[in-house]
Scaffold this active site. Sequence first.
Site, PDB file in Angstrom:
ATOM      1  N   THR A   1      65.005  48.332 -24.956  1.00 22.53           N
ATOM      2  CA  THR A   1      65.732  47.609 -25.126  1.00 22.53           C
ATOM      3  C   THR A   1      66.796  47.016 -23.962  1.00 22.53           C
ATOM      4  OG1 THR A   1      67.560  49.368 -25.749  1.00 22.53           O
ATOM      5  CG2 THR A   1      65.745  48.328 -27.582  1.00 22.53           C
TER       6      THR A   1
ATOM      7  N   LYS B   1      78.207  42.153 -32.242  1.00 25.49           N
ATOM      8  CA  LYS B   1      77.112  42.888 -32.515  1.00 25.49           C
ATOM      9  C   LYS B   1      76.523  44.496 -33.315  1.00 25.49           C
ATOM     10  CE  LYS B   1      75.904  41.791 -28.859  1.00 25.49           C
ATOM     11  NZ  LYS B   1      75.553  41.562 -27.123  1.00 25.49           N
TER      12      LYS B   1
ATOM     13  N   GLY C   1      68.433  45.003 -21.746  1.00 26.00           N
ATOM     14  CA  GLY C   1      68.341  43.488 -21.224  1.00 26.00           C
ATOM     15  C   GLY C   1      68.433  42.620 -22.563  1.00 26.00           C
ATOM     16  N   THR C   2      69.209  43.274 -23.651  1.00 26.07           N
ATOM     17  CA  THR C   2      69.322  42.713 -24.634  1.00 26.07           C
ATOM     18  C   THR C   2      70.345  41.966 -25.162  1.00 26.07           C
ATOM     19  OG1 THR C   2      70.354  44.522 -25.810  1.00 26.07           O
ATOM     20  CG2 THR C   2      67.709  44.216 -26.578  1.00 26.07           C
ATOM     21  N   GLY C   3      71.235  42.140 -24.511  1.00 23.66           N
ATOM     22  CA  GLY C   3      72.630  41.510 -25.003  1.00 23.66           C
ATOM     23  C   GLY C   3      72.709  39.845 -23.894  1.00 23.66           C
ATOM     24  N   CYS C   4      71.857  40.629 -22.651  1.00 22.36           N
ATOM     25  CA  CYS C   4      71.621  39.666 -21.620  1.00 22.36           C
ATOM     26  C   CYS C   4      70.901  38.180 -22.678  1.00 22.36           C
ATOM     27  CB  CYS C   4      71.299  39.888 -20.646  1.00 22.36           C
ATOM     28  SG  CYS C   4      72.256  41.185 -19.761  1.00 22.36           S
TER      29      CYS C   4
END
Length: 271
Positions: A205, A172, A207-210
């Site tokens: 942003t 990412k 929690g974007t990865g979760c």
Amino acid sequence: MNIVMTIAGSDSSGGAGIQADLKTFQELGVYGTSAITALTAQNTLGVSDILAASPEFTVAQIQAVFEDLQVTAVKTGMLFSAEIIEAVTEELQKHSVQLVVDPVMIAKGGASLLQQEAIHALKTKLLPIATVLTPNIPEAEEITGIQIETVQDIETAAKKILALGVQCVVMKGGHLEGEEAVDMVYFADGAFFAMSSERINTKHTHGTGCTFSAALTAFLGKGYALRDAIIEAKHFIQAAISHPLNIGNGHGPTNHFAYRKAQVKGQVKLH
């Protein structure tokens, strides 16, 4: 009914972790189950406390679900310790599931969510059984020991990660500079593609990865091919970032409703 699982930490503010995963599962029409590895006291400003579950209790949750429900895809998030990683890996090896690993290491506010000694366990135990790994740039640097500043650095790091046994890695690019955020996807068989999207000027942003990895898990659980699941998950998270809820005084959560409620897909270009 498509059933999926998240093995991760709880976020009391609801923007990341188990809560974000279950919201994403619900939005995408899959039945979500969970095994909680740790409780966190946190909000959009940061993490103030962490209480980890024992490895035994983490595994007991997984076993209870698998004994009763037909889970087809699993994601891991915050695993916190080497002991939990080793216990989770041992249990998941007993089941035939697609596994998405989000190597959660640092919260948006800077708090460490993975003990240093756990990184070795992640690399040697969990990644060899993973279908796909979804690191951001700092996480990829931590896993590989490579400082990532260029496209060539990304490719070098990705190949080093694939050598650990994972079938696919989504590098990412949100932490790199540029007008667009570019995610680069590498497969163990040598296949490659990239996804680019407009860089949204927002602080919301959390929690974007979760959320991205949960969406990927949901689409895999629904039977999507891996490449298609990755692309559709990117649409989901881009929509979630592009339509912020504007809540909280720090890094607010993404909008899990946007993809379904607004009936919009985040604009993503494939390369």
